[in-house]
Design an enzyme around this catalytic site. Structure first.
Site, mmCIF file in Angstrom:
data_model
loop_
_atom_site.group_PDB
_atom_site.id
_atom_site.type_symbol
_atom_site.label_atom_id
_atom_site.label_comp_id
_atom_site.label_asym_id
_atom_site.label_seq_id
_atom_site.Cartn_x
_atom_site.Cartn_y
_atom_site.Cartn_z
ATOM 1 N N ASN B 113 4.624 0.140 7.598
ATOM 2 C CA ASN B 113 5.092 1.539 7.655
ATOM 3 C C ASN B 113 4.904 2.123 9.050
ATOM 4 O OD1 ASN B 113 2.301 1.562 7.357
ATOM 5 N ND2 ASN B 113 2.269 3.479 6.204
ATOM 6 N N HIS B 198 1.888 -0.344 -3.360
ATOM 7 C CA HIS B 198 1.149 0.926 -3.312
ATOM 8 C C HIS B 198 1.532 1.658 -4.586
ATOM 9 C CE1 HIS B 198 -0.207 4.696 -0.935
ATOM 10 N NE2 HIS B 198 -0.096 5.020 -2.203
ATOM 11 N N ASP B 324 -7.710 -0.992 4.069
ATOM 12 C CA ASP B 324 -6.755 0.105 4.227
ATOM 13 C C ASP B 324 -7.155 0.961 5.435
ATOM 14 O OD1 ASP B 324 -4.559 1.685 3.891
ATOM 15 O OD2 ASP B 324 -5.250 2.683 2.072
ATOM 16 N N HIS B 328 -5.661 7.741 12.410
ATOM 17 C CA HIS B 328 -4.819 8.865 12.838
ATOM 18 C C HIS B 328 -5.488 9.495 14.051
ATOM 19 C CE1 HIS B 328 -2.125 8.838 9.398
ATOM 20 N NE2 HIS B 328 -3.167 8.719 8.595
#
Lengths: 322, 446
Positions: B113, B198, B324, B328
């Site tokens: 992603n 997911h 995971d 950010h």
């Protein structure tokens, strides 16, 4: 400031530095705040409705969500005590989508205020701001979480309008409507139970999750008659029409039929029961239009009390702690 | 810690792959543990990128004092976000793979992603080539299940696999269209690739930012119910059973979701699952501090869910851990609770956190924790079991199980220098990670 000094306003123990919610406030501190509000209310009856109590202080209003009445009420409360006011409206497009909350605050904070009145669509945003400024923060509504000054002015209105129950012991408050999305409901539950009252929450299950009934002193019901019966105050919450589009409610007609606070249902309440509404009202939706104008309605008094209660909040946080 | 045997300058930078030969290396006096058991204290010899053997003689080009340390195969992580290409302000291959090595990981599977999405064989090949030149952890990219993660059209799975993709997933964005999920599973089955899901139903999740329950109702934050996860896990497991494709359920966070996985496993459905370090150690109560650092998807659940996940780990229902790791920027996490993005960085603290909170707390055996980070991941991915046997890849981590140190995000090699565990005193810090026989991380020189 001479005779206007609210000497009664010093709480027995130190109150929290901010007003984010009412969790850190004791019942005694709240009553002390109400005593200060009495003094401020007296100021508002004078010909010259202004005292120098906060002269030299700057209050910043930081509204990340549109609001007219709350903002006006705070600005009036600040100016009536001679504080300077700077206003920042961040609602809509004025805050670029990418800017962090921290950056927005830092920009405003560079202009130096002593206290910020903050409204924000996200729960917890005022608490986040306390990490990035030395100024005091007053929460003027954060998402669905809390609206402490609204709860304070609601309880203050009850205290000054329902003689004999100023201590709140044995008082039953009914809150009817969209409880799940209401910061007003959450703060009133927190405050009135702290003061010794019991709170009945009422609404359809889609707007009233069971978990909200887990707090001591709180009961849930899905029948408005049950909520209202014998209550000393009945508070109707604004019903947002987008709840229908969101699949949370059937038609307006059905909601009106099942959950409207009206004259017929108020006959079940305590004979002197107050009708309250945090505004803005949808007349003839959550509250019967004529009931809002009935002598039992204290809706206008709630708005009027907003100013002295917020004066007391600003005074207590800025001066009372020094 | 490293002492080049030829007396040259101590190395502080990893060797870069390709031109230079791998130095013959000895790890002196380490306690060796792998899937075959606890072998006791030995000298472990590495040569030519492979394990050469134990207690051998001859000259070493690199001597590593590993006394008091545990040597075990470097960890594998089936689930990391390295944000490359396109979001390098959050993480890039250099920082992300260095962070992985610092966490003791020798191989990581990166999610697709990104921007652009990893749905093009050329992007996969480019990622593999870039990562190989860095000399940190090995990168094994996952590729998108649907073109552009739009949930509409299948990607070119065979070409993506040929370019180096090892997993197919739209991770980050649940596949809403059940027909597309079915066709992807059918098509991928013959390629032998694992499909990772997911599993959250977006229509039930709505705008939820935290677990829906007593805490979300009290705090007034929009909730995301556990049923959004369990319903979608049911769909994904049922499609796995229907098609026979190998489906791996990422980051199971709730008791309900885990019970669905168990139910399908009991029937022999070809499903595996992972849990994350944060879902094993944090709960929705953390939201009371209103710091969006802990905003993750799926959300942190209740203490009961955490207890159930830990039990599922002990009972072997959980196949492996997946970090995971989802970095950010600090500015993004300094937004409000509604607008801050989902995901937290954790790969550098994953082992010490789980060693301290699960193993030292008596909740889990060390051998089981290692299995979840080594053989468990390998079985999910269809890779050989990592061991320290002669001939195995020289991917080794040296763990210091004794020294207690506080989590210091400022020292993270990840670009995301914040952590919900900041200040927590943990044991089990990796001292050194070797990948293909070369030092990919050395805490003494980090």
């Amino acid at each position: 400031m001479g005779a206007a000094t609210p000497a009664a306003g010093s709480p027995p123990t130190k109150h929290p530095r901010h007003l984010l919610d009412l969790a850190g406030w004791t019942a005694e501190q709240v009553h002390a705040l109400f005593d200060t509000s009495d003094v401020m209310a007296q100021v508002m009856t004078r010909t010259i409705k202004k005292v120098p109590a906060l002269q030299g202080f700057t209050v910043g209003t930081l509204f990340f969500e549109d609001s007219t009445r709350t903002r006006l009420s705070f600005e009036r409360a600040a100016r009536a005590q001679s504080a300077d006011v700077i206003s920042f409206a961040a609602g809509g497009s004025s805050v670029s989508k990418g800017e962090s909350l921290k950056d927005t605050l830092k920009t405003i904070d560079a202009m130096k205020s002593d206290l910020y009145v903050v409204r924000h669509p996200a729960a917890g945003a005022p608490l986040q701001l306390t990490r990035w400024t030395d100024a005091a923060i007053v929460n003027a509504g954060d998402g669905r979480r809390a609206h402490p000054t609204q709860a304070l002015l609601d309880a203050y209105t009850f205290r000054t309008s329902f003689p004999g129950y100023a201590g709140f012991e044995g008082v039953e408050l009914a809150i009817v409507g969209d409880v799940a999305h209401s910061r007003v409901a959450r703060s009133n539950v927190e405050l009135w139970t702290k003061l010794g009252a019991r709170v009945r929450l009422c609404g359809p299950r889609t707007l009233l999750p069971d978990e909200l009934g887990e707090r001591p002193g709180v009961t849930l019901t899905h029948r408005v008659e049950e909520a209202v019966e014998g209550a000393h105050a009945v508070m109707a919450l604004r019903l947002q029409t987008e709840r229908m589009a969101g699949g949370l409610l059937p038609s307006l007609a059905e909601v009106r039929e099942r959950y409207q606070v009206n004259r017929a249902r108020m006959r079940l309440a305590h004979p002197d029961a107050l009708v309250m509404h945090p505004g803005p009202m949808n007349r003839d939706v959550e509250i019967e239009g004529v009931l809002a104008d009935d002598p039992r309605s204290v809706v206008e008094r709630q708005v009027a009390n907003g100013v002295p209660v917020r004066m007391a909040v600003l005074y207590t946080l800025l001066v009372g702690s020094r | 810690m490293t002492r080049p045997a030829n007396g040259s300058e101590a190395m502080s930078e990893p060797h870069h792959g390709g031109d230079r030969p791998t130095p013959r290396t000895v790890l002196r006096g380490a306690r060796l543990i792998d899937a075959r058991g606890d072998h006791g204290v030995h000298d472990l010899w590495l040569a030519g990128g492979s394990v050469e053997g134990v207690d051998l003689g001859g000259d070493a080009e690199l001597e590593i004092d590993a006394r008091g340390l545990l040597a075990t195969p470097a960890f594998l992580d089936p689930h990391v976000h390295l944000r490359t290409p396109g979001q390098e302000e959050k993480e890039d291959l250099a920082s992300g793979l260095a962070a992985a090595a610092a966490g003791g990981f020798g191989t990581v599977v990166s999610m697709a992603n990104t921007d652009p999405v990893v749905d093009d064989p050329a992007i996969v090949a480019d990622l593999v080539a870039q990562a190989a030149a860095l000399g940190r952890a090995r990168l094994r990219p996952a590729a998108a299940l649907s073109l552009g993660l739009k949930g509409e059209r299948l990607a070119d799975y065979a070409a993506l696999q040929a370019a180096g993709a090892v997993m197919i997933t739209d991770d980050g964005i649940p596949v809403v269209d059940s027909h597309l999920q079915r066709r992807a599973c059918e098509y991928v089955r013959e390629l032998g690739l694992v499909i990772q899901t997911h599993s959250e139903d977006p229509s039930l999740r709505q705008g939820g930012v935290m677990h829906e329950g007593a805490v979300s109702h009290e705090l007034g934050l929009p909730g995301n119910p556990a049923e959004a996860e369990s319903i979608m896990i049911f769909r994904d497991c049922e499609v796995a059973r229907m098609t026979g494709a190998r489906v791996h359920i990422a980051h199971v966070s709730s008791e309900r979701g885990m019970r669905v996985v168990e139910w399908f496993k009991a029937q022999g459905a070809p499903v595996t699952c992972e849990v994350t370090p944060h879902h094993l150690t944090l709960t929705d109560e953390a939201w009371r501090a209103f710091d969006p650092v802990i905003k993750v998807a799926p959300p942190l659940r209740t203490a009961d869910d955490v207890a159930y996940l830990r039990d599922a780990v002990r009972r072997g229902v959980v196949d492996c851990l997946g970090s995971d790791h989802a970095p950010h920027t600090r500015a993004e996490k300094d937004r409000d609770a509604l607008r801050a993005p989902f995901g937290l960085p954790n790969i550098e603290v994953a082992f010490p956190l789980l060693y301290t909170d699960l193993v030292l707390a008596g909740d889990l055996d060390l051998a089981r924790l290692l299995e979840l980070l080594q053989g468990g991941v390998a079985r999910v991915m269809g890779w050989p079991e990592p061991t320290l046997a002669a001939g195995a890849p020289a991917d080794v981590v040296l763990l210091d199980l004794d020294t207690e140190a506080a989590v210091d995000p400022a020292g993270f090699l990840s670009k995301a220098k914040f952590s919900p565990w900041e200040g927590r005193a943990l044991r089990g810090w990796p001292s050194m990670t070797l990948v293909a026989g070369r030092v990919a991380f050395d805490r003494a020189h980090a």
